[in-house]
Design an enzyme around this catalytic site. Structure first.
Site, PDB file in Angstrom:
ATOM      1  N   TYR A 141       0.971  -1.150   0.230  1.00  0.00           N
ATOM      2  CA  TYR A 141      -0.030   0.130   0.023  1.00  0.00           C
ATOM      3  C   TYR A 141       0.971   1.145  -0.037  1.00  0.00           C
ATOM      4  CZ  TYR A 141      -3.034   3.536   1.663  1.00  0.00           C
ATOM      5  OH  TYR A 141      -3.882   4.729   1.722  1.00  0.00           O
ATOM      6  N   ASP A 183      -2.210  -1.220  -4.061  1.00  0.00           N
ATOM      7  CA  ASP A 183      -2.691   0.177  -4.232  1.00  0.00           C
ATOM      8  C   ASP A 183      -1.245   0.970  -4.282  1.00  0.00           C
ATOM      9  OD1 ASP A 183      -3.457   2.787  -4.564  1.00  0.00           O
ATOM     10  OD2 ASP A 183      -4.772   2.721  -2.631  1.00  0.00           O
TER      11      ASP A 183
END
Length: 652
Positions: free
Chosen positions: A156, A195
């Site tokens: 992330y 992400d």
């Protein structure tokens, strides 16, 4: 179907359960089944260790690995769930740099023995000097799992919120780039997903021309920003403005979604919630599934699942074929996704067990270790018991090795005579029999004393038996046994006969047998009581029975019974059972509705007028109001019967 890897920024690990279709069955197992995934990489879980719960850790058929933020609460966080029936990692680490330590260890991941390392750790020269490496891994942004097939990196990446985070963002991206390239240089295959918070080019965002015009920026300037430059240099086919950076000359990863959908417009994975941009598909593609060249041909599909709600992001997946080509041979993917010996030629050789959990597995956290989900408690296969059977002989075909049957042999004779009425023996017989029958009881019961004191009416399961034994009265002189049930209030107590202290028989414990009575029954000695001794039944009944020498007994008339009972009450100072029943019936029985002066049942009403009687119920005549003055037709005012129900005792 092959093996599917899904990445999803859930914006809070429980957030999807507020949306369809997840709210119908709010379990992680059903979520993963809907995703049809075998590996699920979640970003932005926003939890700490104290927030972990059984339903998110002890998911049946799944293992899970967390990276949790060390300082910020409700921030960041990565989790990787793996389906145990399809894949099992051989190594697992938390963090991108290798400076963190395994649980219950002070040795860093990068300092472990070579056979325990995943490897590829960034060197000091590859890391930014402006941000400490321990700080990079303090926000819970990366989990790395190694399978025999490849190394899976779930990340992330920090977003560009303001200028204060720019240094941290660039340092993290640089460490991620170095780790991936180092692993590929070692000869390991890499699958990077998560992400990344990076828009790769103009196809991956909506409304770019207006944005560039507003910021007075050219397209080349947009593509050349540090984060986009990194992504375009690490993936094949990336657009790089100018010469590549030193050490990043060659791309090493493939953008799988673009490989399967090279010119697809509007392939966005994130939408701004504040503007409600998702219905109009005004978003950006910032979630990726990337793989190294050696395993690119294994994948048969990669796509986004924009139709699944639950977050401001949508899931992105990549699917591996059932069988893959490696070193010129076709091998089932399950053979390459599990430790050696677990699968062979696609057939399972041994089941996954708790021993296959790696040190950072959440199942090994002390709060969850050696535990199981509620579903497993009901559906887990029963393992055969290896406990040796007891040497106690079986009675009537019963297996006395079963704990539930341990008291069976010692009370079988009592149970068979529960409906019979046996007179109590004389004091002398009681003492002699209790002495001679003690060895006989010890042969069938491991605790003869406890078995002797246990009444026939209290034969029950072992757990309840412990409670019953704990309530047995002590041998000290006292007022008598404690009251165990309400039934004792309704049954007459046996008056104690006046006998000499030296000839006094063993006490009878309330409604229970005396030890001598149990000894008599188990030995089969049914000798009649001595003359002059007080006969008493070992089973309490509501009727008083007279006993003679040659018959079990005959009931007297009801009047004689009541008279004898009343006499016993006066002598023994106990309550009359009939009077007792009437008293309790008045208190516990159904309230009798009173009659009005017409001889009809009254109606119950509740006072609603404010005051001291507000809320109280009362009875009054049920006849209707009327102005004619005719009582018989019921048209006059109600009669004077008015009784507060709280004052009504049920007696007329």
């Amino acid at each position: 179907m092959g093996l599917r890897i899904t990445t999803w920024n859930v914006n809070g690990i429980r957030n999807p359960f507020s949306y369809q279709p997840w709210r119908e069955n709010r379990t992680f197992q059903s979520m993963f089944d809907t995703l049809e995934a075998d590996i699920v990489v979640m970003q932005e879980t926003k939890i700490q260790r104290k927030d972990l719960r059984d339903d998110m850790v002890l998911v049946p058929g799944w293992d899970v690995y967390f990276s949790l933020p060390k300082y910020k609460k409700g921030y960041s966080g990565v989790a990787i769930y793996t389906r145990s029936s399809k894949c099992c990692p051989i190594r697992a680490e938390e963090g991108i740099t290798g400076v963190l330590c395994p649980p219950n260890s002070s040795t860093k991941f990068r300092d472990l023995p070579a056979d325990q390392q995943i490897g590829g750790y960034p060197t000091p020269s590859q890391l930014s000097s402006d941000v400490d490496e321990a700080q990079l891994d303090s926000e819970g942004r990366c989990v790395i799992l190694e399978f025999p097939a490849f190394v899976l990196i779930g990340v992330y990446s920090p977003a560009t919120r303001d200028e204060t985070r720019t240094e941290f963002r660039q340092a993290f991206i640089g460490a991620m780039d170095a780790r991936v390239r180092n692993l590929v240089a070692m000869g390991k295959e890499v699958f990077l997903c998560g992400d990344l918070n990076i828009i790769r080019n103009e196809m991956d965002t909506a409304g770019l021309p207006e944005r560039l015009k507003k910021e007075a920026m050219t397209l080349n300037d947009f593509i050349s920003t540090p984060s986009r430059r990194f992504l375009n240099q690490i993936v094949f086919g990336g657009r790089v403005i100018g010469e590549p950076d030193e050490g990043r000359e060659k791309p090493v990863l493939w953008d799988l979604c673009r490989e399967f959908h090279p010119r697809r417009p509007g392939m966005y994975t994130c939408w701004e919630t504040r503007k409600n941009a998702r219905p109009g598909n005004f978003g950006s593609r910032i979630d990726y599934v990337l793989c190294s060249s050696g395993i690119k041909d294994w994948f048969v599909d990669a796509n986004i699942q924009e139709g699944l709600s639950g977050s401001d992001h949508c899931p992105v997946y990549a699917t591996i074929s059932d069988s893959v080509s490696k070193d010129g041979a076709t091998i089932p993917i399950t053979d390459l996704m599990n430790p050696e010996g677990m699968f062979k030629d696609g057939q399972r050789q041994r089941e996954w067990s708790q021993k296959d959990c790696l040190p950072i597995s959440a199942k090994l956290i002390p709060e969850f270790n050696r535990r199981q989900s509620i579903k497993d408690m009901f559906f887990k296969k029963k393992t055969p018991s290896t406990t040796a059977k007891s040497a106690t002989p079986a009675v009537d075909g019963q297996d006395t090795s079963d704990p539930a049957n341990t008291s069976f042999a010692s009370v079988t004779a009592i149970a068979t005579l529960q409906e019979a009425v046996i007179p109590a023996p004389s004091p002398k017989q009681t003492l002699s029999q209790s002495t001679t029958t003690e060895p006989a009881l010890s042969q069938t019961s491991p605790h003869p004393k406890r078995r002797a004191e246990q009444p026939a009416s209290s034969i029950r399961s072992p757990k309840k038996a412990k409670t019953a034994l704990a309530k047995q009265p002590s041998s000290k002189a006292g007022p008598g046994p404690s009251q165990n049930t309400l039934m004792g209030f309704f049954k007459p107590k046996t008056p104690t006969p006046s006998v000499n202290p030296e000839n006094q028989p063993a006490p009878i414990n309330g409604n229970n047998y005396s030890p001598a009575t149990i000894a008599e029954i188990t030995t089969g000695d049914n000798s009649s009581p001595a003359e002059g001794s007080q006969p008493s039944s070992p089973f309490q009944t509501d009727d008083v029975e007279e006993w003679n020498g040659n018959a079990a007994g005959s009931k007297t008339t009801s009047s004689a019974t009541h008279k004898a009972t009343t006499s016993a009450v006066e002598e023994g100072k106990v309550f009359d059972p009939i009077q007792n029943k009437e008293s309790w019936s008045k208190l516990l029985g159904k309230r009798v509705v009173p009659k009005c002066e017409h001889g009809e049942d009254c109606m119950s009403l509740v006072t609603k007028k404010p005051g001291i009687n507000c809320g109280r119920s009362f009875y009054m005549c049920a006849r209707p109001l009327g102005p004619s003055g005719d009582k018989e037709t019921g048209t006059e005012f109600r009669c004077k019967t008015f009784i507060w129900s709280s004052d009504w005792s049920g007696r007329h």
